[in-house]
Design a protein around this motif. Structure first.
Motif, short mmCIF file in Angstrom:
data_model
loop_
_atom_site.label_atom_id
_atom_site.label_comp_id
_atom_site.label_asym_id
_atom_site.label_seq_id
_atom_site.Cartn_x
_atom_site.Cartn_y
_atom_site.Cartn_z
N SER A 26 -55.05 -7.97 -8.23
CA SER A 26 -56.27 -8.43 -8.88
C SER A 26 -57.31 -7.33 -8.98
CB SER A 26 -56.85 -9.62 -8.11
OG SER A 26 -57.11 -9.27 -6.76
N VAL A 27 -57.03 -6.17 -8.39
CA VAL A 27 -57.94 -5.02 -8.43
C VAL A 27 -57.46 -4.06 -9.51
CG1 VAL A 27 -58.91 -3.09 -7.13
CG2 VAL A 27 -58.49 -5.28 -6.00
N ALA A 28 -58.32 -3.75 -10.47
CA ALA A 28 -57.92 -2.95 -11.63
C ALA A 28 -57.40 -1.58 -11.22
CB ALA A 28 -59.09 -2.80 -12.60
N GLU A 29 -58.00 -0.97 -10.19
CA GLU A 29 -57.59 0.37 -9.77
C GLU A 29 -56.16 0.37 -9.23
OE1 GLU A 29 -60.33 -1.11 -8.93
OE2 GLU A 29 -61.90 0.07 -9.92
N GLY A 30 -55.70 -0.79 -8.74
CA GLY A 30 -54.35 -0.86 -8.19
C GLY A 30 -53.28 -0.86 -9.26
N GLY A 31 -53.59 -1.44 -10.41
CA GLY A 31 -52.63 -1.47 -11.50
C GLY A 31 -51.38 -2.26 -11.16
N ILE A 32 -50.27 -1.85 -11.79
CA ILE A 32 -48.97 -2.48 -11.58
C ILE A 32 -48.04 -1.45 -10.98
CG2 ILE A 32 -47.03 -3.69 -12.65
CD1 ILE A 32 -48.89 -4.45 -14.94
N GLY A 33 -47.42 -1.78 -9.86
CA GLY A 33 -46.45 -0.88 -9.24
C GLY A 33 -45.04 -1.28 -9.61
N CYS A 34 -44.16 -0.30 -9.76
CA CYS A 34 -42.76 -0.54 -10.11
C CYS A 34 -41.89 0.30 -9.19
CB CYS A 34 -42.51 -0.19 -11.58
SG CYS A 34 -40.80 -0.40 -12.10
N TRP A 35 -40.97 -0.36 -8.47
CA TRP A 35 -40.09 0.33 -7.53
C TRP A 35 -38.64 0.00 -7.81
CZ3 TRP A 35 -44.43 -2.45 -6.22
CH2 TRP A 35 -45.48 -1.76 -5.61
N ASP A 36 -37.77 0.92 -7.43
CA ASP A 36 -36.34 0.66 -7.44
C ASP A 36 -36.00 -0.11 -6.17
OD1 ASP A 36 -33.46 1.59 -6.48
OD2 ASP A 36 -33.51 1.73 -8.67
N LEU A 37 -35.42 -1.29 -6.29
CA LEU A 37 -35.17 -2.13 -5.13
C LEU A 37 -34.11 -1.54 -4.21
CD1 LEU A 37 -35.93 -4.73 -3.73
CD2 LEU A 37 -34.39 -5.98 -5.24
N HIS A 38 -33.22 -0.71 -4.76
CA HIS A 38 -32.17 -0.11 -3.96
C HIS A 38 -32.68 1.09 -3.16
CE1 HIS A 38 -28.69 2.05 -2.66
NE2 HIS A 38 -28.77 2.94 -3.62
N SER A 39 -33.34 2.02 -3.85
CA SER A 39 -33.76 3.25 -3.18
C SER A 39 -35.14 3.16 -2.55
CB SER A 39 -33.74 4.41 -4.17
OG SER A 39 -34.74 4.23 -5.17
N GLY A 40 -35.97 2.23 -3.04
CA GLY A 40 -37.34 2.13 -2.56
C GLY A 40 -38.28 3.09 -3.25
N ALA A 41 -37.77 3.92 -4.17
CA ALA A 41 -38.60 4.92 -4.84
C ALA A 41 -39.50 4.27 -5.88
CB ALA A 41 -37.73 5.98 -5.50
N GLU A 42 -40.77 4.67 -5.91
CA GLU A 42 -41.67 4.16 -6.94
C GLU A 42 -41.33 4.82 -8.27
OE1 GLU A 42 -46.42 3.36 -7.80
OE2 GLU A 42 -45.79 4.36 -5.96
N GLN A 43 -41.21 4.00 -9.32
CA GLN A 43 -40.82 4.49 -10.63
C GLN A 43 -42.01 4.88 -11.49
OE1 GLN A 43 -37.21 4.59 -11.29
NE2 GLN A 43 -37.59 4.38 -9.10
N LEU A 44 -43.03 4.02 -11.51
CA LEU A 44 -44.20 4.29 -12.33
C LEU A 44 -45.34 3.40 -11.88
CD1 LEU A 44 -44.82 6.09 -14.85
CD2 LEU A 44 -44.49 4.06 -16.26
N ARG A 45 -46.56 3.89 -12.03
CA ARG A 45 -47.74 3.08 -11.74
C ARG A 45 -48.47 2.81 -13.05
NH1 ARG A 45 -49.60 0.32 -7.24
NH2 ARG A 45 -48.43 1.89 -6.10
N TYR A 46 -48.46 1.54 -13.46
CA TYR A 46 -49.13 1.17 -14.71
C TYR A 46 -50.61 0.98 -14.42
CZ TYR A 46 -44.31 0.34 -16.01
OH TYR A 46 -42.95 0.49 -16.25
N LYS A 47 -51.44 1.63 -15.20
CA LYS A 47 -52.86 1.75 -14.88
C LYS A 47 -53.70 0.59 -15.42
CE LYS A 47 -52.52 6.80 -15.00
NZ LYS A 47 -53.01 8.05 -15.66
N SER A 48 -54.87 0.43 -14.78
CA SER A 48 -55.94 -0.44 -15.27
C SER A 48 -55.47 -1.86 -15.56
CB SER A 48 -56.58 0.16 -16.54
OG SER A 48 -57.08 1.45 -16.26
N CYS A 49 -54.96 -2.51 -14.53
CA CYS A 49 -54.54 -3.90 -14.67
C CYS A 49 -55.13 -4.72 -13.54
CB CYS A 49 -53.02 -4.02 -14.64
SG CYS A 49 -52.43 -5.72 -14.68
#
Length: 463
Positions: A26-49
């Protein structure tokens, strides 16, 4: 506690290698996080959401859509689109009023949104056209979910009501005019705001579970339209998720626990949680705000502490954790990785979904276009493949109407199309009457057979 054993690692590796975890705040600065469920690696951070609860959707696994929190005084809302490969918003829409919950059908052809006024909006994704708007609740809509076959829409509201909508009825003008109300069922037993709704498999025999700020979850029969079970929890439940086998459901609570409740069986008499509550998952986190289930039989939870936890329900252990940058996590999605994406695509700025023929659709319309505008009839909706829905006359007639309308749009005039639609509506009406007659005959036959069996048993007992 957080424990990742070798056996847990093997479970994660075997079951999660094609899935992505997507979480919003709900905090715009946090955006949307996207991770690979297998490796745990973050794929991309979608901004301003800054998304509200139930305000994030994966549209046909082609792109992400999210409604946005607005100031209370704002007269309009916004819905944003992100492609998989870019962190910036690519399409912005501005509906007529603030929209909070949104949902997409399984094929990503339609998006629905719930308004502050209690109205529900349904858009066609490819064109952005607002196909239908109807007044669904007395107060703001809080959650929306499609049935597994996309034929039904379930809505919850601040008025404490859960309603079931048949999309065929909603879009059939003749049925809408004949019916006293558009909804199939209206469940009014909750006394406070609805926080979440889920529906199981089984088509019209599916089970629905709703959660409310009144500290209860209620289990409903869709086919019978009645309450099956009322479960009182120690704290308010904000999120629910069904076990894939539908023996139990998980209830995320504001006290930090995830309660496990029985859908059918009774809870042990020694249960300290209450009737029908079997046990709980907990690592003493803050309030649990959202839940999701992966195809690998893993439960994911988001909470106010900004963490996403991955649970093995069999061992009650946490097998992985993801940290969302800022603010509470209020939405979690688990989606299959799009086939055209490799790990590098997320971080490569030169890679675009447009190279794969997946350019994002246009913005959503603010108002419904009346039939005849732009030379089209815009009140046509196509649901999922008819093989996935009950094969009764109402569905067959509907798909027949849809096919005829498409042919007329391509080869005939608008006047001819209107005449043909009216004729087909009459055929649909007659087909529905036949269905009712067959159902009545079946009910009579069933009652006769039951009476015969009971009478036979009595004769045997007398002997």
């Amino acid at each position: 506690m957080y424990r990742q054993t070798s056996s847990n690692q093997s479970i994660v590796q075997s079951n999660m290698n094609t899935e992505l975890v997507i979480a919003s705040s709900s905090v715009a600065e946090g955006g949307i996080g996207c991770w690979d469920l297998h490796s745990g690696a973050e794929q991309l951070r979608y901004k301003s959401c800054a998304s509200p609860p139930h305000g994030l959707a994966s549209v046909g696994q082609r792109f992400l859509a999210s409604s946005q929190l607005r100031e209370p005084s704002a007269s309009s809302g916004s819905v944003l689109y992100w492609s998989w490969s870019k962190p910036q918003v690519e399409v912005k829409s501005f509906p007529a009023e603030p929209i909070k919950p949104i949902a997409a059908n399984s094929h990503g052809t339609y998006i629905v949104g719930g308004g502050q006024s209690g109205d529900i909006y349904l858009w066609e994704v490819a064109s952005g056209k607002l196909l239908k708007k109807w007044h669904a609740h007395y107060r703001a809509v809080t959650c929306l979910v499609f049935s597994k076959d996309d034929s039904l829409l379930i809505s919850g509201s601040e008025d404490g009501c859960v309603r079931i909508w048949s999309l065929i009825t909603v879009f059939d003008e003749f049925e809408s005019q004949q019916a006293n109300h558009l909804y199939l069922h209206s469940f009014k037993e909750h006394t406070l705001r609805i926080t979440d709704v889920v529906i199981g498999h089984g088509g019209f025999n599916a089970t629905i579970v709703s959660a409310s700020e009144d500290r209860t979850c209620k289990v409903w029969s869709l086919s019978k339209g009645r309450l099956l079970r009322n479960i009182v929890f120690p704290s308010v439940i904000d999120a629910i998720a069904l076990d894939p086998a539908e023996h139990v459901f998980y209830a995320g609570s504001r006290d930090g626990n995830i309660y496990i409740a029985a859908l059918n069986a009774e809870s042990p008499s020694s249960s300290s949680y209450g009737m029908h509550i079997i046990s709980s998952l907990s690592d003493r986190s803050k309030a649990v705000t959202c839940l999701a289930y992966s195809t690998g039989d893993l439960l994911l939870s988001g909470s106010e502490d900004g963490m996403v936890r991955v649970w093995d329900p069999r061992t009650h252990n946490i097998v992985r954790m993801f940290r969302h940058a800022k603010g509470p996590v209020n939405n979690i999605l688990v989606v299959q990785r799009p086939l055209y994406l490799s790990l590098g695509n997320f971080s490569n700025p030169h890679t675009s979904s447009r190279r794969h023929g997946l350019e994002l659709p246009p913005a959503l319309d603010k108002y419904v276009n009346l039939p005849g505008e732009d030379g089209e009839n815009k009140g046509v909706i196509r649901l999922s493949n008819p093989c996935n829905v009950p094969q009764d006359a109402s569905y067959l007639s509907y798909h027949m109407i849809d096919d005829h309308i498409k042919d007329l749009q391509q080869h005939g005039s608008s006047a001819a199309a209107e005449m043909e639609v009216e004729r087909l509506k009459q055929e649909c009406k007659r087909a529905l009457q036949m269905v009712k007659q067959w159902k009545q005959m079946y009910d009579n036959l069933h009652e006769f057979c039951v009476n015969e069996l009971l009478n036979g048993d009595k004769v045997e007992d007398n002997k």
